[in-house]
Design a protein around this motif. Structure first.
Motif, short mmCIF file in Angstrom:
data_model
loop_
_atom_site.label_atom_id
_atom_site.label_comp_id
_atom_site.label_asym_id
_atom_site.label_seq_id
_atom_site.Cartn_x
_atom_site.Cartn_y
_atom_site.Cartn_z
N LYS A 93 0.83 -1.21 0.00
CA LYS A 93 0.00 0.00 0.00
C LYS A 93 0.86 1.26 0.00
CE LYS A 93 -3.98 -1.91 2.55
NZ LYS A 93 -4.82 -1.75 3.76
N GLU A 94 1.98 1.18 0.69
CA GLU A 94 2.87 2.34 0.82
C GLU A 94 3.64 2.63 -0.47
OE1 GLU A 94 2.79 -0.22 3.00
OE2 GLU A 94 1.48 0.87 4.42
N LYS A 95 3.60 1.70 -1.43
CA LYS A 95 4.36 1.87 -2.68
C LYS A 95 3.46 1.84 -3.93
CE LYS A 95 8.54 2.14 -0.96
NZ LYS A 95 9.59 1.19 -1.35
N LEU A 96 2.14 1.80 -3.74
CA LEU A 96 1.22 1.66 -4.87
C LEU A 96 0.68 3.02 -5.31
CD1 LEU A 96 -0.41 0.03 -6.89
CD2 LEU A 96 -2.09 -0.45 -5.08
N CYS A 97 0.97 3.37 -6.56
CA CYS A 97 0.44 4.59 -7.17
C CYS A 97 -0.51 4.20 -8.31
CB CYS A 97 1.57 5.45 -7.71
SG CYS A 97 2.83 5.85 -6.49
N ILE A 98 -1.50 5.03 -8.57
CA ILE A 98 -2.49 4.70 -9.59
C ILE A 98 -2.69 5.88 -10.53
CG2 ILE A 98 -3.68 2.99 -8.19
CD1 ILE A 98 -5.79 5.10 -7.51
N GLU A 99 -3.13 5.58 -11.75
CA GLU A 99 -3.32 6.63 -12.75
C GLU A 99 -4.45 6.25 -13.70
OE1 GLU A 99 -0.82 9.18 -16.14
OE2 GLU A 99 0.01 7.31 -15.33
N GLY A 100 -5.20 7.27 -14.15
CA GLY A 100 -6.23 7.09 -15.17
C GLY A 100 -6.57 8.44 -15.77
N ARG A 101 -7.00 8.45 -17.02
CA ARG A 101 -7.35 9.70 -17.72
C ARG A 101 -8.78 9.64 -18.23
NH1 ARG A 101 -5.86 11.89 -21.67
NH2 ARG A 101 -5.15 13.96 -21.01
N SER A 102 -9.44 10.81 -18.23
CA SER A 102 -10.79 10.96 -18.80
C SER A 102 -11.76 10.04 -18.05
CB SER A 102 -10.74 10.67 -20.30
OG SER A 102 -11.94 11.05 -20.93
N ALA A 103 -12.36 9.06 -18.75
CA ALA A 103 -13.20 8.11 -18.03
C ALA A 103 -12.37 7.30 -17.05
CB ALA A 103 -13.93 7.20 -19.01
N GLY A 104 -11.08 7.14 -17.35
CA GLY A 104 -10.18 6.53 -16.37
C GLY A 104 -9.95 7.42 -15.17
#
Length: 506
Positions: free
Chosen positions: A342-353
């Protein structure tokens, strides 16, 4: 285009004549439909299609006889989606319906379009994505088990009956997960040209001889900095969703840097809407993360099209929350299998993401260290209630029409702006484009303002509105690299991985 940016008219113009003498071939008055125009591979016909999210019907115009006007090829029937090609004496029709949800391929004589023959029947486990015609061959692009495939068939002579397809030949690929796409090919040839890449293979172009089955690499993108594809490992894993559904995940990492003991940093990307397939392709700027020991992953969640039409249907309308819970399940799986913590997890999404990112941040803010929401569609309810906003009316078949009570309350239950809570959130970067016609900058601005007002943590919350961009970032190669650099810098800072002054790492 009309006032809501919908292509609604097709005009016929004769070269050398005044524009005032142009004739309107077709005017689509239903604001849930848009028009599409294309030529057949044979260049003998123009196809004009009117389409919504679930319905598509096609007219044709014979190029040598434009005075004959448009003729109906496939009729307008709600829920039936058709795409058309031409070769010789036949039209080829790709048709999808509720019953044949992954599409079937039909053929009919040009002079008798009601007399159809099934060339490829519907299959529940294989989706027909597209077809491409040549003078002597048919190429079928399909998806099976989440992966794209290409199969070629030799066609009978033009003057012979077209009753069935014989002995398809599959093109082989070199990676376990990859992206493959059409490239411009000559109609009167036996050479199929296609593009290919994977998480470790730079974009390249192949020529495939449909007679011999031999593939020849014609071009590969040069990657500077001593890049060696053999230093990277790509694989596919499956996470189990809350309802038991298996969700594919594509993964890449630098084999000599990661430990796979839970201590590695990870960037997890997701989209999950519009039946769009986020296939694992190469991105040179991503090497900046991989060569710092990051693991990069794509969660192929429901709402996308990776696993066929039903995959999409089960992540839209009143099943939209499957998209979000699938992403959370993928994150939990990657943590459980020691790809990260959890301390190393990054997330990304664009528009509908970006909607996806906003939703999962509200649902499970404890699961992530940092999040990047690019031009995020986060004020779902307000936008879908206003038909004067570009694209809203056509989107009702994707999200639902909130003027109906059932959809209103369901959409309100996940719309990120409407579900911000007084709780701790991770580090968040939100971006917007001042001239964005798809997601107006006011949506992410409103989301950020509400987060600032309600969140209870001291983590970074950054809002960057690009004043010279629309939905797809600033134009220009270097400008896009600057945006990637800012995103990566934000992630590195959130993970306390910014190199110290004078460090050799860059």
């Amino acid at each position: 285009m009309d006032a809501i940016l919908r292509p609604d008219k097709v005009w016929l113009h004769k070269l050398g004549s005044e524009q005032s003498s142009d004739s309107c071939l077709y005017h689509e008055k239903d604001d849930m439909f848009s028009l599409d125009l294309g030529a057949s591979e044979s260049e003998k016909f123009l196809f004009i299609a009117s389409e919504s999210k679930i319905t598509r019907f096609v007219f044709y115009l014979e190029v040598s006889k434009p005075e004959d006007g448009l003729r109906v090829l496939t009729p307008r029937i709600n829920g039936i989606d058709t795409s058309v090609s031409h070769r010789g004496n036949h039209f080829f029709i790709q048709r999808r319906s509720d019953e044949f949800f992954n599409s079937e391929l039909l053929a009919c004589p040009v002079d008798n379009t009601s007399e159809t023959t099934v060339l490829i029947p519907h299959r529940a486990s294989v989706k027909i994505q597209d077809i491409q015609l040549f003078s002597d061959h048919l190429v079928v692009y399909e998806r099976e088990q989440g992966l794209p495939t290409i199969t070629t068939y030799r066609l009978p002579a033009v003057d012979e009956p077209l009753i069935t397809l014989q002995g398809g030949q599959a093109v082989q690929f070199i990676d376990p997960v990859y992206l493959v796409g059409q490239s411009e090919s000559q109609f009167s040839t036996n050479i199929l040209r296609f593009s290919y890449s994977s998480l470790r293979t730079p974009p390249c172009v192949y020529d495939y001889d449909m007679s011999t089955g031999e593939s020849v690499l014609k071009k590969i993108e040069t990657v500077l900095g001593g890049f060696d594809a053999s230093n990277y490992v790509t694989e596919r894993k499956w996470a189990t969703a809350s309802d038991g559904t298996q969700i594919p995940i594509s993964i890449v990492h630098q084999k000599n840097l990661v430990k796979l003991d839970g201590s590695d940093p990870m960037l997890l990307y997701g989209y999950g809407s519009y039946e769009i397939c986020i296939d694992p392709d190469f991105k040179a700027s991503r090497l900046s993360l991989l060569d710092r020991g990051f693991i990069f992953a794509i969660a192929h969640i429901r709402g996308g099209g990776e696993m066929g039409r039903q995959w999409y249907e089960n992540g839209k309308f009143l099943k939209k929350k499957n998209t979000f819970t699938d992403f959370i399940a993928c994150a939990e799986f990657l943590i459980e299998k020691k790809y990260c913590s959890k301390e190393k997890l990054c997330i990304e999404g664009r528009s509908a993401g970006g909607l996806l990112i906003g939703a999962v941040l509200n649902m499970r803010p404890d699961l992530f260290k940092a999040a990047v929401a690019g031009v995020p569609f986060v004020d779902v309810l307000t936008t879908m209630l206003d038909p004067s906003i570009p694209l809203t009316t056509s989107e009702w078949e994707e999200w639902g029409d909130p003027r109906k009570e059932e959809f209103y309350f369901y959409m309100k239950s996940y719309s990120p702006v409407d579900n911000v809570q007084a709780q701790n959130y991770p580090n968040i970067l939100v971006t917007a484009g001042l001239h964005d016609p798809r997601v107006m900058y006011s949506e992410p601005a409103k989301f950020v303002a509400k987060l600032r007002d309600m969140k209870t943590d001291g983590n970074d919350l950054l809002f960057k509105c690009e004043l010279s961009a629309g939905h797809f970032s600033k134009s220009g190669r270097f400008e896009r690299l600057q945006e990637d650099a800012m995103t990566y810098a934000f992630i590195l800072k959130a993970l306390d991985m910014i190199p110290t002054s004078g460090s050799a790492q860059n």
